[in-house]
Write an enzyme that holds these catalytic residues in place. Structure first.
Site, short mmCIF file in Angstrom:
data_model
loop_
_atom_site.label_atom_id
_atom_site.label_comp_id
_atom_site.label_asym_id
_atom_site.label_seq_id
_atom_site.Cartn_x
_atom_site.Cartn_y
_atom_site.Cartn_z
CB CYS A 1 -5.76 -7.30 -11.98
SG CYS A 1 -4.27 -7.84 -12.86
CB CYS B 1 -3.93 -4.25 -10.98
SG CYS B 1 -2.27 -4.95 -11.14
#
Length: 364
Positions: free
Chosen positions: A51, A47
């Protein structure tokens, strides 16, 4: 790949980087997007730092310098934050950047509907996105840019009439109607370095030393701090070389007392009209500074991110240094990445004291 912590022979530099990256993940800090990526062993995905997914346990997290490194390590991109694509924040920042260029290049200020249409957003959504990115509304940004055009035109023109046309005004009537708000004085006085413009000022004392407050008819133009009262007056004279400086009356001394009270007890409100003079970019930075809560600090990189200019860290630092209105525009709340103190127009020790006082007030 950013080196993970080794239990056998920890490396202090890597250790510090990982601690900083982990804090960014905890805070979902957009300022770090693109700087690194993190993967989660239990899910097999990687990520961007911002995120919104549920936070993973620290022992399952690894850090990577690029998407390619994360994928080479066997991780796939997250479907929520889509690390390989531009983030929604980056998309909005690009739209706001384009809108700013439209405002700056237009002879007549575009309407909100025109700006929204060019951005592909509804007027309401565009207004909200623009203010979140820049810190001020499209109308306020346009006014700040017009102010800069007027000042530049007056300084580079042989007459006020010539400046009117350079500034994009279609009539002298509109120009003069707006000149007081744009300049804080008449156009002729501005061209003459503030000649015939009256500037009230007073010098007081506070626990940080001497403090000078000056104001035009529009609002406070300067709050200066230092060790030498006479030096502060000379600085004011340099800022407004041809203005008429008038020693303050009793009513204005109350303004100085309010400023001194804020310095001594920063948790209080400093509700004063300001006559802020600078470029459109400086106005964006200064507005963002005023939105930093008392008792909190941000880095120059974070401040650049907040105004939608993540790569303009040096320009943001320059705008902070150009601020002449201490405490009311709290540039002392900006620190280096990592929390260390950088230079301050009125001295690093004053900056340290102001930050400490605000932090103390916040805990009460």
């Amino acid at each position: 790949m950013v080196t993970t912590r080794s239990k056998r022979s920890p490396e202090p530099a890597a250790d510090q980087s990982e601690a900083r990256f982990w804090q960014a993940v905890i805070a979902r800090d957009r300022a770090y997007d693109g700087t690194f990526y993190y993967s989660v062993a239990t899910t097999g995905v990687y990520c961007r730092p911002s995120c919104p997914a549920r936070r993973a346990n620290r022992e399952n997290v690894r850090f990577h310098a690029t998407c390619e490194e994360a994928e080479a390590a066997g991780f796939r991109p997250c479907k929520r934050c889509r690390p390989r694509e531009a983030s929604l924040h980056e998309i909005h920042a690009a739209k706001v950047e384009a809108a700013c260029r439209l405002i700056e290049e237009a002879d007549e200020t575009p309407s909100l509907d025109e700006l929204a249409r060019a951005s592909g957003l509804s007027p309401y959504h565009f207004h909200r996105v623009f203010k979140a990115a820049v810190g001020i509304t499209p109308k306020a940004y346009a006014a700040a840019h017009r102010q800069k055009r007027v000042r530049d035109s007056l300084q580079g023109s042989s007459s006020v009439t010539e400046a009117i046309h350079k500034s994009g005004f279609n009539s002298s009537g509109r120009f003069y109607a707006n000149s007081s708000d744009l300049l804080g004085m008449t156009p002729s006085s501005f061209r003459a370095g503030g000649a015939n413009a009256e500037m009230r000022f007073a010098v007081g004392q506070c626990s940080l030393g001497a403090i000078l407050v000056a104001a035009s008819a529009k609002g406070v133009t300067a709050i200066l701090m230092g060790d030498d009262p006479a030096g502060l007056v000379r600085s004011l004279e340099d800022m407004f070389p041809n203005a008429t400086l008038v020693g303050a009356d009793k009513a204005f001394e109350e303004v100085v007392a309010k400023v001194v009270g804020f310095v001594e007890k920063p948790g209080s409100m400093l509700d004063l009209p300001l006559d802020v003079r600078g470029t459109a970019f400086q106005h964006r930075v200064w507005q963002a500074l005023r939105q930093i809560p008392s008792g909190e600090t941000v880095s120059y990189a974070e401040l650049a991110q907040r105004i939608g200019k993540p790569k303009a860290v040096r320009a943001v630092a320059s705008a902070c240094a150009a601020n002449t209105i201490a405490v009311a525009i709290p540039c002392h709340r900006v620190v280096r990445t990592g929390g260390s103190l950088s230079g301050y127009r009125w001295g690093v020790e004053r900056k340290r004291t102001l930050i400490a006082r605000e932090a103390k007030q916040k805990t009460k």
